[in-house]
Scaffold this motif. Structure first.
Motif, mmCIF file in Angstrom:
data_model
loop_
_atom_site.group_PDB
_atom_site.id
_atom_site.type_symbol
_atom_site.label_atom_id
_atom_site.label_comp_id
_atom_site.label_asym_id
_atom_site.label_seq_id
_atom_site.Cartn_x
_atom_site.Cartn_y
_atom_site.Cartn_z
ATOM 1 N N UNK A 29 0.829 -1.205 0.000
ATOM 2 C CA UNK A 29 0.000 0.000 0.000
ATOM 3 C C UNK A 29 0.863 1.255 0.000
ATOM 4 N N UNK A 30 1.933 1.234 0.772
ATOM 5 C CA UNK A 30 2.822 2.394 0.856
ATOM 6 C C UNK A 30 3.475 2.692 -0.495
ATOM 7 N N UNK A 31 3.902 1.657 -1.196
ATOM 8 C CA UNK A 31 4.526 1.855 -2.510
ATOM 9 C C UNK A 31 3.531 2.449 -3.500
ATOM 10 N N UNK A 32 2.286 1.993 -3.431
ATOM 11 C CA UNK A 32 1.239 2.539 -4.303
ATOM 12 C C UNK A 32 1.013 4.021 -3.979
ATOM 13 N N UNK A 33 1.000 4.341 -2.691
ATOM 14 C CA UNK A 33 0.787 5.731 -2.280
ATOM 15 C C UNK A 33 1.964 6.620 -2.676
ATOM 16 N N UNK A 34 3.184 6.091 -2.562
ATOM 17 C CA UNK A 34 4.368 6.857 -2.956
ATOM 18 C C UNK A 34 4.328 7.202 -4.439
ATOM 19 N N UNK A 35 3.862 6.263 -5.250
ATOM 20 C CA UNK A 35 3.749 6.516 -6.693
ATOM 21 C C UNK A 35 2.803 7.670 -6.984
ATOM 22 N N UNK A 36 1.831 7.882 -6.099
ATOM 23 C CA UNK A 36 0.864 8.971 -6.263
ATOM 24 C C UNK A 36 1.296 10.254 -5.555
ATOM 25 N N UNK A 55 12.140 -0.530 3.121
ATOM 26 C CA UNK A 55 11.629 0.824 3.330
ATOM 27 C C UNK A 55 12.627 1.856 2.782
ATOM 28 N N UNK A 56 13.894 1.652 3.107
ATOM 29 C CA UNK A 56 14.923 2.577 2.619
ATOM 30 C C UNK A 56 14.997 2.563 1.100
ATOM 31 N N UNK A 57 14.915 1.375 0.520
ATOM 32 C CA UNK A 57 14.976 1.228 -0.934
ATOM 33 C C UNK A 57 13.843 1.984 -1.614
ATOM 34 N N UNK A 58 12.677 2.007 -0.983
ATOM 35 C CA UNK A 58 11.506 2.681 -1.557
ATOM 36 C C UNK A 58 11.318 4.110 -1.039
ATOM 37 N N UNK A 59 12.358 4.620 -0.356
ATOM 38 C CA UNK A 59 12.365 6.003 0.130
ATOM 39 C C UNK A 59 11.175 6.293 1.049
ATOM 40 N N UNK A 60 10.931 5.350 1.946
ATOM 41 C CA UNK A 60 9.847 5.477 2.923
ATOM 42 C C UNK A 60 10.466 5.674 4.297
#
Length: 532
Positions: A29-36, A55-60
């Motif tokens: 869900x977080x990755x989907x939200x980051x894309x938006x 998390x670090x890899x996806x800049x979260x």
């Protein structure tokens, strides 16, 4: 109601005891939200380094609320409302967990606070709500064993049973909301085409690929037993998918080194590709069930934890998967007979593929994000023509107090009134950048309103209307400080009656035209947000 750019906080843990499924679905869900373009922060008291890396890899952003100096405290005195053992999953007493979570959130100022943790519930929520009253709370949960105190609940595991012992204002229900990585939806059609092609043939003298996936851990130490039992079958390949932290990793490495037909895949980032390769899967229940369904992968499902029993039975009863007991898994003859029968029964494999494929399309994360991005926006004069078109639709007029078509002159007077904030509140609801409904509240006095609402299309996805009303109820009671809502419902509008009753409205009076319902703020708060 919500800003264009959202701040979304997620409270979740992972460990060998908790498992990794809660974190994985939250990460999806977080990755989907980051894309938006939204900002995300994960808050945890225990999280493996592997998950922190993702998390670090996806800049979260990530914040740990359990420190080295802390000792695990006895939290039982703080969690009296629980009737299960999940409080042991917490590293801190629940009120201390809430305090530290709330401190993290001070600077972040979340629009949404999401928690996916069987050890958290209404006491934790209400402690945080004191400092973050303008945030919306979403619980991701399937246990139905405690009051949650959240505004919304995501229960993606149940299929048939929507009745709940503990009420939430609104439930996003079923595997259509399953938080699966987009790799599954991308390979979905290809997977089904491959299966139907292969399943039209008997697998005699062909290599049959068996995927074994029980999650990131092997608490019951089943993986080596399953593999050793299946090795007796001919013309098969065995693919084991697990993590490098699996409790039986040493045994699995020895087996895979000894037998060419056994492959050990650790810490895979693309389970969908492994499922695409497989002809059947021996898998755990829970979230991975919906991954297999999305791919149409026939499966034998093992219940690893008590909370999985319900979904294992439901999917078995509906011929979505076949249940595999732990006893059968450990019995070599019973297991090999069961798998052999599947290999030799293409019609059964086809039925399992078709039934499972219908259950989950893999687009749940985008649906949940559309909901998180929902808006209630003020009606403007520019909305006039569209609202008149909506209101005059036959299916809307049939359930309204005034059933005749609205003429242009009357509508012009109405639209002008919508611009007078002293008379009432008129809003348009949208999800996923699509306007889908209208709701309004006309002042009877400063603290009492009469409301009405409708959804613009019959084809609108079920549940959107209830979600709209929960946002509206929150706005009326907690932003506008309304103390009581009245509603007039015509006698044959059974759906509206049910919705009002579910929210806690009580019948005040009735006449030949309609029934009059009322809901007070105190009743609403007690129904959903009180832990008494």
């Amino acid at each position: 109601m919500l800003k264009e750019k959202l701040n979304i906080a997620i409270r979740v843990d992972a460990s060998k005891i908790i498992g990794g499924g809660h974190f994985r679905r939250c990460l999806t869900l977080a990755k989907e939200a980051r894309l938006n373009g939204h900002d995300i922060i994960f808050i945890s008291s225990q999280l493996p380094d592997r998950d922190k890396y993702h998390l670090k890899k996806n800049k979260i952003s990530f914040k740990n609320i359990f420190f080295k100096k802390d000792k695990k405290k006895n939290s039982h005195s703080n969690i009296g409302y629980f009737q299960n053992s999940y409080e042991n999953w917490l590293k801190l007493p629940i009120l201390e967990d809430a305090k530290r979570t709330s401190n993290v959130l001070k600077q972040f100022q979340p629009n949404w606070i999401i928690f996916d943790h069987y050890g958290l519930g209404i006491e934790w929520v209400n402690k945080i709500r004191k400092n973050h009253n303008n945030s919306f709370f979403l619980a991701i949960d399937d246990l139905d064993n405690r009051k949650l105190g959240s505004d919304f609940l995501l229960d993606q595991t149940s299929i048939t049973d929507k009745k709940r012992n503990y009420k939430s204002p609104c439930v996003l229900f079923g595997p259509k909301f399953a938080l699966l990585s987009n790799e599954f939806s991308k390979l979905r059609k290809r997977s089904l085409h491959k299966r139907f092609k292969h399943q039209s043939l008997v697998f005699k003298n062909k290599i049959f690929n068996i995927l074994i996936s029980l999650g990131l851990y092997d608490n019951k130490k089943l993986l080596p037993i399953l593999v050793n039992n299946l090795l007796k079958l001919e013309n098969i390949n065995i693919i084991i998918a697990t993590s490098s932290e699996c409790q039986t990793i040493s045994e699995l490495k020895k087996i895979s080194e000894k037998y060419e037909k056994v492959s050990l895949i650790l810490d895979t980032d693309n389970m969908a590709k492994l499922m695409l390769m497989a002809d059947i899967c021996i898998g755990a229940s829970g979230m991975s069930m919906w991954e297999r369904c999305c791919m149409g992968l026939p499966s034998l499902t093992i219940t690893i934890a008590n909370n999985q029993k319900k979904i294992t039975k439901q999917t078995s009863d509906l011929n979505i998967s076949q249940e595999l007991s732990i006893g059968t898994a450990k019995n070599q003859k019973k297991l090999t007979d069961l798998v052999s029968n599947l290999i030799d029964s293409p019609k059964i494999l086809q039925r399992l593929s078709k039934n499972s494929f219908k259950v989950c399309d893999g687009l749940g994360a985008s649906r949940v994000l559309n909901f998180l991005e929902a808006k209630l926006k003020k009606v403007e004069i520019a909305d006039s023509n569209r609202l008149l078109s909506w209101r005059n639709k036959k299916f809307i007029r049939e359930k309204s107090l005034y059933k005749k078509k609205i003429d242009q002159q009357s509508h012009n007077i109405w639209i002008k009134n919508t611009q007078n904030a002293k008379k009432g509140i008129w809003l348009i609801y949208s999800e996923g950048n699509k306007d889908i409904g209208h709701c309004n509240a006309v002042y009877i006095d400063k603290k009492i309103v009469s409301w009405s609402f409708y959804i613009s299309e019959k084809s609108i996805s079920p549940g959107c209307g209830v979600r709209m009303l929960v946002f509206f109820l929150k706005k009326l009671f907690f932003e506008e400080k309304i103390s009581k809502i009245e509603a007039k419902v015509i006698h044959d509008n059974q759906k509206s009656k049910k919705i009002h009753q579910e929210f806690g409205f009580s019948l005040k009076s009735t006449n030949e035209k309609f029934e009059n319902y009322i809901l007070t703020k105190e009743t609403f708060k007690k129904r959903y947000y009180s832990n008494v």
